[in-house]
Design a protein around this motif. Structure first.
Motif, PDB file in Angstrom:
ATOM      1  N   GLU A   1       0.865  -1.173   0.000  1.00 42.86           N
ATOM      2  CA  GLU A   1       0.000   0.000   0.000  1.00 42.86           C
ATOM      3  C   GLU A   1       0.904   1.225   0.000  1.00 42.86           C
ATOM      4  O   GLU A   1       1.482   1.587   1.022  1.00 42.86           O
ATOM      5  CB  GLU A   1      -0.921   0.009   1.219  1.00 42.86           C
ATOM      6  N   CYS A   2       1.013   1.839  -1.146  1.00 42.22           N
ATOM      7  CA  CYS A   2       1.901   2.991  -1.290  1.00 42.22           C
ATOM      8  C   CYS A   2       1.518   4.105  -0.327  1.00 42.22           C
ATOM      9  O   CYS A   2       2.383   4.818   0.190  1.00 42.22           O
ATOM     10  CB  CYS A   2       1.872   3.491  -2.730  1.00 42.22           C
ATOM     11  N   ASP A   3       0.224   4.249  -0.056  1.00 40.08           N
ATOM     12  CA  ASP A   3      -0.223   5.283   0.870  1.00 40.08           C
ATOM     13  C   ASP A   3       0.363   5.081   2.267  1.00 40.08           C
ATOM     14  O   ASP A   3       0.555   6.031   3.016  1.00 40.08           O
ATOM     15  CB  ASP A   3      -1.753   5.286   0.978  1.00 40.08           C
ATOM     16  N   ALA A   4       0.629   3.829   2.647  1.00 40.07           N
ATOM     17  CA  ALA A   4       1.103   3.520   3.993  1.00 40.07           C
ATOM     18  C   ALA A   4       2.621   3.464   4.093  1.00 40.07           C
ATOM     19  O   ALA A   4       3.195   3.848   5.108  1.00 40.07           O
ATOM     20  CB  ALA A   4       0.504   2.195   4.468  1.00 40.07           C
ATOM     21  N   VAL A   5       3.295   2.973   3.059  1.00 42.85           N
ATOM     22  CA  VAL A   5       4.749   2.769   3.125  1.00 42.85           C
ATOM     23  C   VAL A   5       5.461   3.515   1.995  1.00 42.85           C
ATOM     24  O   VAL A   5       6.534   3.100   1.566  1.00 42.85           O
ATOM     25  CB  VAL A   5       5.092   1.261   3.094  1.00 42.85           C
ATOM     26  N   GLY A   6       4.891   4.614   1.538  1.00 39.53           N
ATOM     27  CA  GLY A   6       5.428   5.331   0.389  1.00 39.53           C
ATOM     28  C   GLY A   6       6.874   5.754   0.550  1.00 39.53           C
ATOM     29  O   GLY A   6       7.673   5.646  -0.380  1.00 39.53           O
ATOM     30  N   TRP A   7       7.238   6.245   1.725  1.00 40.53           N
ATOM     31  CA  TRP A   7       8.622   6.722   1.921  1.00 40.53           C
ATOM     32  C   TRP A   7       9.624   5.576   1.767  1.00 40.53           C
ATOM     33  O   TRP A   7      10.723   5.785   1.230  1.00 40.53           O
ATOM     34  CB  TRP A   7       8.776   7.391   3.275  1.00 40.53           C
ATOM     35  N   LEU A   8       9.256   4.369   2.222  1.00 40.64           N
ATOM     36  CA  LEU A   8      10.146   3.213   2.104  1.00 40.64           C
ATOM     37  C   LEU A   8      10.302   2.807   0.643  1.00 40.64           C
ATOM     38  O   LEU A   8      11.419   2.525   0.180  1.00 40.64           O
ATOM     39  CB  LEU A   8       9.581   2.046   2.921  1.00 40.64           C
ATOM     40  N   LEU A   9       9.205   2.795  -0.100  1.00 44.98           N
ATOM     41  CA  LEU A   9       9.263   2.435  -1.517  1.00 44.98           C
ATOM     42  C   LEU A   9      10.089   3.448  -2.302  1.00 44.98           C
ATOM     43  O   LEU A   9      10.893   3.075  -3.162  1.00 44.98           O
ATOM     44  CB  LEU A   9       7.846   2.348  -2.092  1.00 44.98           C
ATOM     45  N   ALA A  10       9.886   4.732  -2.007  1.00 50.20           N
ATOM     46  CA  ALA A  10      10.602   5.777  -2.742  1.00 50.20           C
ATOM     47  C   ALA A  10      12.096   5.744  -2.445  1.00 50.20           C
ATOM     48  O   ALA A  10      12.920   5.954  -3.329  1.00 50.20           O
ATOM     49  CB  ALA A  10      10.012   7.141  -2.395  1.00 50.20           C
ATOM     50  N   TYR A  11      12.446   5.479  -1.208  1.00 48.25           N
ATOM     51  CA  TYR A  11      13.872   5.391  -0.882  1.00 48.25           C
ATOM     52  C   TYR A  11      14.482   4.137  -1.512  1.00 48.25           C
ATOM     53  O   TYR A  11      15.576   4.192  -2.089  1.00 48.25           O
ATOM     54  CB  TYR A  11      14.095   5.350   0.636  1.00 48.25           C
TER      55      TYR A  11
ATOM     56  N   VAL B   1       7.012  15.292  -9.768  1.00 47.60           N
ATOM     57  CA  VAL B   1       6.592  14.927  -8.411  1.00 47.60           C
ATOM     58  C   VAL B   1       6.410  13.420  -8.337  1.00 47.60           C
ATOM     59  O   VAL B   1       5.879  12.800  -9.261  1.00 47.60           O
ATOM     60  CB  VAL B   1       5.261  15.633  -8.047  1.00 47.60           C
ATOM     61  N   LEU B   2       6.865  12.812  -7.233  1.00 46.02           N
ATOM     62  CA  LEU B   2       6.630  11.384  -7.002  1.00 46.02           C
ATOM     63  C   LEU B   2       5.256  11.191  -6.400  1.00 46.02           C
ATOM     64  O   LEU B   2       4.923  11.822  -5.399  1.00 46.02           O
ATOM     65  CB  LEU B   2       7.694  10.810  -6.054  1.00 46.02           C
ATOM     66  N   ARG B   3       4.475  10.297  -7.021  1.00 44.09           N
ATOM     67  CA  ARG B   3       3.132  10.015  -6.533  1.00 44.09           C
ATOM     68  C   ARG B   3       2.912   8.515  -6.445  1.00 44.09           C
ATOM     69  O   ARG B   3       3.530   7.744  -7.165  1.00 44.09           O
ATOM     70  CB  ARG B   3       2.066  10.605  -7.462  1.00 44.09           C
ATOM     71  N   CYS B   4       2.009   8.136  -5.560  1.00 36.73           N
ATOM     72  CA  CYS B   4       1.497   6.772  -5.569  1.00 36.73           C
ATOM     73  C   CYS B   4       0.484   6.653  -6.699  1.00 36.73           C
ATOM     74  O   CYS B   4       0.002   7.661  -7.231  1.00 36.73           O
ATOM     75  CB  CYS B   4       0.831   6.432  -4.236  1.00 36.73           C
ATOM     76  N   GLY B   5       0.147   5.430  -7.054  1.00 39.12           N
ATOM     77  CA  GLY B   5      -0.843   5.226  -8.101  1.00 39.12           C
ATOM     78  C   GLY B   5      -2.183   5.825  -7.737  1.00 39.12           C
ATOM     79  O   GLY B   5      -2.985   6.173  -8.613  1.00 39.12           O
ATOM     80  N   SER B   6      -2.455   5.983  -6.439  1.00 40.72           N
ATOM     81  CA  SER B   6      -3.725   6.571  -5.991  1.00 40.72           C
ATOM     82  C   SER B   6      -3.740   8.086  -6.155  1.00 40.72           C
ATOM     83  O   SER B   6      -4.777   8.722  -5.966  1.00 40.72           O
ATOM     84  CB  SER B   6      -3.964   6.227  -4.519  1.00 40.72           C
ATOM     85  N   GLY B   7      -2.574   8.668  -6.489  1.00 46.16           N
ATOM     86  CA  GLY B   7      -2.483  10.114  -6.633  1.00 46.16           C
ATOM     87  C   GLY B   7      -1.896  10.805  -5.429  1.00 46.16           C
ATOM     88  O   GLY B   7      -1.608  12.008  -5.467  1.00 46.16           O
ATOM     89  N   VAL B   8      -1.705  10.077  -4.321  1.00 44.37           N
ATOM     90  CA  VAL B   8      -1.137  10.665  -3.108  1.00 44.37           C
ATOM     91  C   VAL B   8       0.337  10.975  -3.339  1.00 44.37           C
ATOM     92  O   VAL B   8       1.096  10.124  -3.802  1.00 44.37           O
ATOM     93  CB  VAL B   8      -1.309   9.726  -1.906  1.00 44.37           C
ATOM     94  N   VAL B   9       0.742  12.183  -3.017  1.00 45.30           N
ATOM     95  CA  VAL B   9       2.117  12.624  -3.216  1.00 45.30           C
ATOM     96  C   VAL B   9       3.009  12.056  -2.119  1.00 45.30           C
ATOM     97  O   VAL B   9       2.651  12.036  -0.945  1.00 45.30           O
ATOM     98  CB  VAL B   9       2.189  14.159  -3.212  1.00 45.30           C
TER      99      VAL B   9
ATOM    100  N   THR C   1      -8.801  10.649   2.986  1.00 43.29           N
ATOM    101  CA  THR C   1      -8.349  11.655   2.038  1.00 43.29           C
ATOM    102  C   THR C   1      -7.460  12.680   2.705  1.00 43.29           C
ATOM    103  O   THR C   1      -6.809  13.460   2.031  1.00 43.29           O
ATOM    104  CB  THR C   1      -9.561  12.374   1.415  1.00 43.29           C
ATOM    105  N   GLY C   2      -7.428  12.686   4.030  1.00 43.00           N
ATOM    106  CA  GLY C   2      -6.609  13.663   4.731  1.00 43.00           C
ATOM    107  C   GLY C   2      -5.187  13.211   4.940  1.00 43.00           C
ATOM    108  O   GLY C   2      -4.414  13.909   5.574  1.00 43.00           O
ATOM    109  N   TYR C   3      -4.798  12.052   4.450  1.00 40.56           N
ATOM    110  CA  TYR C   3      -3.444  11.545   4.687  1.00 40.56           C
ATOM    111  C   TYR C   3      -2.607  11.607   3.429  1.00 40.56           C
ATOM    112  O   TYR C   3      -3.051  11.237   2.354  1.00 40.56           O
ATOM    113  CB  TYR C   3      -3.498  10.096   5.178  1.00 40.56           C
ATOM    114  N   LYS C   4      -1.373  12.076   3.591  1.00 44.06           N
ATOM    115  CA  LYS C   4      -0.383  11.994   2.522  1.00 44.06           C
ATOM    116  C   LYS C   4       0.793  11.178   3.026  1.00 44.06           C
ATOM    117  O   LYS C   4       1.343  11.468   4.089  1.00 44.06           O
ATOM    118  CB  LYS C   4       0.113  13.381   2.143  1.00 44.06           C
ATOM    119  N   ALA C   5       1.161  10.162   2.295  1.00 44.49           N
ATOM    120  CA  ALA C   5       2.317   9.378   2.702  1.00 44.49           C
ATOM    121  C   ALA C   5       3.567  10.205   2.594  1.00 44.49           C
ATOM    122  O   ALA C   5       3.680  11.090   1.761  1.00 44.49           O
ATOM    123  CB  ALA C   5       2.438   8.132   1.811  1.00 44.49           C
TER     124      ALA C   5
END
Length: 483
Positions: free
Chosen positions: A315-325, A389-397, A437-441
Motif C-alpha cells: 500500500e503505497c499510501d502507507a509505506v510510500g517513503w520506504l518504496l521511494a527510498y 513529483v513522485l506520486r502513488c498510483g492513488s495520486g497521493v504525493v 483523504t486527509g493523509y499523505k504518505a
C-alpha cells in the motif's frame, strides 16, 4: 529374655537402615479455613494448595532459615513479601506454578539491611500465572546465576524497574501476555541471554521499555501492538529478531539496538539476524521508523548478518517513503540524519531490508495475508513520476523530506498519528483498509535526481496541507483627556 529383646531391637535397626527413613517436618501457616500446609523435606519446602481459592503469604518468618528450595502450586493467591531473602539467606531456587494471582512486593532482598550489596540465587520461575503483579524494585540487588523464567504468565502493566536485575545468566519469556511495558520495565545491567519467544503478546511498549546489555538477544515469533521510540534499548553481541509481527510503530523502536564486542575479547559468534518479520504498518509506517544507526558498527568480515524476507503491505499510501527510498534513494539525507550521533548505519540497513523484502501483505482491517507479488515489484509499478513529483498510483504525493530540511521536526519525528487510516467508513469486513483523504504518505526524493518537489502539491486535491497563519488583531486605543 534380655537376649531376645536385644535381638528384636537389632532387627528394627536393620530394617530402618534398609528403608533409609527420613523425617518430614510440617510447618503450619496461619491460613483461614485452610487444610494445606508447608511440607519441609531436608532443605526443600513445598506448598500445594488443596483448594484453588486458598491465599498464601510467603514472608520472612514463614519457613526455616536453612530453606534452599521453595515450590508453591495450585493456589488462588500468593503474596511474596519484602525482605524475604534477607531472612531466608540460603534460598537458591523459587518456583511458582499454576497460581491464579501472584503479587511480588518491592525489595524481596533489601540491600540496606544486609552486609552484602546483592543476593545471588540460581533460579526464579513463574509458570501459568493468570495475574502476575510485580512491584517496582522487586528484584533490586538480585543476581540470577542460572535462569529467570516467565512462562505462560499474564501481566496487565509492567511498571518501571519491575524486572530490574544486576545480572541474569538467562532471562526468558515464553508464550506470555503483557498489556503495557512502561519505561525500563525490563532493565538488566548484564546478562548472558535475553529471550522473548513463543508468540508472547505485547499490546504496548513505551520508550526504552526494554533496556539490557546481553551477549545474546533473541526475539522470535511474537506479536507487538504499539511500539514507541527506542523500545528496544539493547546492547548485544549476537541478535536474532525473526518471525515477529509488528502491528504499529509509533517512532523509531530499533534506534537503540547496538552491537558490542564480546567481553574480554573472547572468541564468540557475533552477528545480526533480522528476517521473516511482518510490519502491518497500521495506520502507516512512520517516516524513518526503521532507522538503525548502529548497524554500521557490525564488522562485516567477522559478523554473521542475515536480513531477508521481511514483509510489508503493498500500500503505497502507507509505506510510500520506504518504496521511494528503495527505488530512487529519496530522502537519503533525511534518513541518514536520524540519530546520526549514534551511527550512520540506517541507510544501509533500510536498503538491505527493502532489497531482500518478501511477498506483499494484503491487509483487511487487522488481518494480513501474504500475496504472490513481491514488495520490490510492487514499488516499481506503483510509484509514478508526474510533473516532477513522485506520486502513488492513488495520486497521493510522496513527500520529499530532504527539500524541507529547514524543518528538523519533519526529519527526525515520525508521522503524526493524526494521519491515520479510517476503517469506520465501512462495516464490511471484506473491504480492504483504505486511507482517508486527509493523509499523505511521506515522500522521499534523492538529491541526485532530476525530480523536484512541486510546491503546488500542497494545494492539490482535498488534502489539507496549508497552515492557517492568518490572525486578526484589533487594537482599540482610547485617549481620555486629562482634566
Amino acid at each position: 529374655m534380655l537376649a531376645q529383646t536385644l535381638n528384636n531391637c537389632v532387627h528394627v535397626l536393620v530394617i530402618l537402615a534398609l528403608l533409609d527413613v527420613r523425617s518430614v517436618h510440617l510447618v503450619q501457616l496461619d491460613l483461614k479455613d485452610s487444610k494445606s500446609s508447608w511440607e519441609y523435606h531436608d532443605s526443600a519446602s513445598r506448598f500445594i494448595c488443596t483448594d484453588s481459592t486458598e491465599s498464601v503469604s510467603l514472608g520472612p518468618n514463614t519457613l526455616p532459615v536453612h530453606t534452599v528450595f521453595i515450590q508453591i502450586e495450585n493456589c488462588g493467591k500468593l503474596e511474596i513479601e519484602s525482605r524475604l531473602l534477607n531472612h531466608l539467606s540460603n534460598v537458591n531456587n523459587i518456583t511458582i506454578r499454576s497460581v491464579d494471582k501472584v503479587i511480588v512486593n518491592a525489595d524481596v532482598f533489601d540491600a540496606k539491611g544486609s552486609e552484602g550489596s546483592s543476593y545471588s540465587l540460581d533460579t526464579i520461575e513463574f509458570h501459568n500465572i493468570r495475574d502476575l503483579q510485580i512491584r517496582r524494585y522487586a528484584f533490586r540487588g538480585v543476581e540470577i546465576r542460572n535462569r529467570f523464567y516467565l512462562g505462560e504468565v499474564q501481566m496487565a502493566a509492567v511498571v518501571p524497574m519491575a524486572l530490574n536485575f544486576d545480572y541474569v545468566k538467562e532471562f526468558s519469556v515464553f508464550a506470555s501476555k503483557f498489556d503495557r511495558l512502561s519505561m525500563w520495565a525490563i532493565k538488566i545491567t548484564k546478562c548472558g541471554e535475553l529471550n522473548i519467544l513463543g508468540m508472547t503478546h505485547f499490546a504496548s511498549l513505551a520508550a526504552h521499555a526494554i533496556k539490557a546489555s546481553c551477549e545474546k538477544f533473541s526475539m522470535a515469533y511474537n506479536w507487538f501492538g504499539n511500539i514507541h521510540d527506542s523500545a528496544f534499548e539493547v546492547e548485544y553481541v549476537l541478535s536474532d529478531i525473526q518471525g515477529n509481527t509488528f502491528n504499529s510503530l509509533g517512532g523509531n523502536p530499533f534506534i537503540d539496538l547496538k552491537p558490542i564486542p564480546p567481553e574480554g575479547g573472547k572468541s564468540q559468534l557475533t552477528g545480526f539476524v533480522f528476517r521473516e518479520n511482518k510490519f502491518y504498518s497500521d495506520p502507516v509506517l512512520p517516516f524513518g521508523s526503521l532507522a538503525m544507526p548502529s548497524f554500521d558498527k557490525l564488522h562485516k568480515e567477522d559478523s554473521y548478518i542475515d536480513i531477508d524476507n521481511n514483509q510489508f503491505p503493498c500500500e503505497c499510501d502507507a509505506v510510500g517513503w520506504l518504496l521511494a527510498y528503495g527505488q530512487h534513494g529519496y530522502n537519503s539525507k533525511s534518513i541518514g540524519e536520524i540519530a546520526k550521533v549514534k551511527g550512520t548505519g540506517s541507510l544501509n540497513f533500510i536498503r538491505q531490508l527493502y532489497l531482500t523484502s518478501g511477498k506483499c501483505l494484503k491487509c483487511i482491517h487487522s488481518e494480513c495475508k501474504s500475496t504472490e507479488e513481491r514488495l520490490v515489484e510492487y514499488a516499481a509499478n506503483s510509484i509514478i513520476v508526474d510533473d516532477g513529483v513522485l506520486r502513488c498510483g492513488s495520486g497521493v504525493v510522496i513527500k520529499n523530506y530532504d527539500s524541507t530540511s529547514s524543518e528538523p521536526d519533519l526529519i527526525i519525528l515520525p508521522k503524526s498519528w493524526k494521519h491515520s487510516k479510517d476503517d469506520s467508513t465501512t462495516n464490511n469486513l471484506t473491504t480492504p483498509r483504505t486511507s482517508t483523504t486527509g493523509y499523505k504518505a511521506p515522500n522521499p526524493t534523492s538529491t541526485g535526481s532530476q525530480i523536484q518537489l512541486d510546491p503546488s502539491v500542497y494545494t492539490q486535491g482535498n488534502v489539507a496541507t496549508k497552515l492557517n497563519t492568518s490572525f486578526l488583531a484589533i487594537l482599540i486605543i482610547t485617549v481620555v483627556p486629562l482634566i
